[in-house]
Design an enzyme around this catalytic site. Sequence first.
Site, short mmCIF file in Angstrom:
data_model
loop_
_atom_site.label_atom_id
_atom_site.label_comp_id
_atom_site.label_asym_id
_atom_site.label_seq_id
_atom_site.Cartn_x
_atom_site.Cartn_y
_atom_site.Cartn_z
N LYS A 52 0.84 -1.21 0.00
CA LYS A 52 0.00 0.00 0.00
C LYS A 52 0.87 1.25 0.00
CE LYS A 52 -0.21 -0.02 5.04
NZ LYS A 52 -0.99 -0.45 6.21
N ARG A 91 -11.06 1.03 14.67
CA ARG A 91 -10.76 1.83 13.48
C ARG A 91 -11.62 1.32 12.34
NH1 ARG A 91 -4.66 1.96 10.98
NH2 ARG A 91 -5.22 -0.16 10.40
N TYR A 150 16.19 30.52 5.76
CA TYR A 150 15.07 31.34 6.24
C TYR A 150 15.19 31.63 7.73
CZ TYR A 150 12.24 30.74 2.01
OH TYR A 150 11.76 30.77 0.73
N MET A 171 11.34 24.46 0.94
CA MET A 171 10.48 23.58 0.16
C MET A 171 11.28 22.71 -0.80
SD MET A 171 7.29 24.54 -2.33
CE MET A 171 6.29 25.31 -1.07
C1 PLP Z 1 -0.29 -1.50 6.89
C2 PLP Z 1 -0.94 -2.72 7.34
C3 PLP Z 1 -0.20 -3.86 7.60
C4 PLP Z 1 1.32 -3.90 7.55
O1 PLP Z 1 1.86 -3.39 8.72
P1 PLP Z 1 3.46 -3.25 8.97
O2 PLP Z 1 3.52 -2.69 10.33
O3 PLP Z 1 3.95 -2.31 7.93
O4 PLP Z 1 4.04 -4.59 8.84
C5 PLP Z 1 -0.88 -5.01 7.93
N1 PLP Z 1 -2.23 -5.03 8.00
C6 PLP Z 1 -2.97 -3.93 7.79
C7 PLP Z 1 -4.44 -4.01 7.88
C8 PLP Z 1 -2.37 -2.74 7.45
O5 PLP Z 1 -3.10 -1.65 7.24
#
Ligand code: PLP
Length: 393
Positions: A34, A135, A279, A327
């Site tokens: 992801k 969540r 800056y 930036m």
């Molecule tokens: C991001 C995520 C993971 C992976 O977690 P890591 O800590 O990067 O190994 C696993 N399960 C879900 C649902 C996630 O959102």
Amino acid sequence: MRPAWAEISLDRLIQNYRLLSAAAGESGLIAVVKANAYGHGTLACAHALANAGAAWLGVTNAEEAIAVRATCPGARILVMSGLWEHEAEGAIEHRLTPVVWEPAHLEWLDAATREKQCATQSVAVHLEIDTGMARQGVRLADLPSFLERMQAAKALSLEGVMTHFHSPELLDGEATAAQMARLDAAMEIISARGFRPTVIHAGNSATVLANDGARSIGELAAKYGASAMLRPGLSLYGYPPRVSGEGASTEANELQPVLAWKTRVVSLRTIEAGESAGYNATFRAGRPSRLALLPVGYADGMNRLLSNRGEVLVRGQRAPIVGRISMDLTIVDVTDIPAVEMGDEVVLIGKQGTEQISAYDFADLAGTIPYEVLCNISARVRRVTLNASEDDV
Ligand SMILES: *Cc1c(COP(=O)(O)O)cnc(C)c1O
């Protein structure tokens, strides 16, 4: 092209994947790609992982999943953070596997399946259980009514059940055990209603790298006649999570960072003692100082909190960042590093000679975690995938 790039070692990614597969033992892995593969470039990483045998890839949303589908025609792709209404059709068309927990997810998917007139073929979904993260996921109290809706959504089949741990890095804490117990309770309810999911998955990098993380998920899955999977992300990219307590496996020490972030010196100047840089003049030279300019700033992912705190590597030595990171530009002090020249390679994250700066070092100084450091390396930093022979990141 502008001299700012991230080198991605696909060989290391594969080595890390193999190491984690071994650590997971009998359990399978969902390789998490992801958020642009944690900043490493989703397509190259997903493709390499699928070629190395990763049967399942995990992404956040349908958009990421559809992009992955284009390079991984045979992989199962888990969409971990839900679908939105008009994504349901695309999810079916691209054979994605959505995680569901809102009744709306079921309605959208069911309606889209019927619209596509492929009701003969059911769409596999994975049900997330909220075992304590609050969540995503169905809460235990809502599970019976959710399962009724699931039964009514004839086009859907419940292939998997999953949860997510909130403190997997606390190896001898009670938190994960309590969440496992709630997952078990959920499975009781699910199987009592006649559902027979074939996979149960939970756990992230910390769980894979804990000595009995995979074992306890494996045992739970076996109890319900399912196979187990774990979902590592960060560790695939070479960063073991920082765990506390007993029971970390030794594989964690063998992981290798996949990404090196580099740039070059694009300008040099010498300022007098007493002159300032950047800056708001937050750096003032205490001696005549040689300053090198780097063409990266916070728009590239150089966290502004590293202003006057961070370091980079030049000619195998550490050069402090001076003044505010802006930036697009960062100034470093190379007074103590002889003969720095225009065009010298500079390492922001990675190794140079015997020195190394990791995403953890960077994160510690910026008060954040390596996840955020890696994800924040922005799109304008070119990702360059390395061949096996160039693997010295
Ligand atoms: C991001 C995520 C993971 C992976 O977690 P890591 O800590 O990067 O190994 C696993 N399960 C879900 C649902 C996630 O959102």
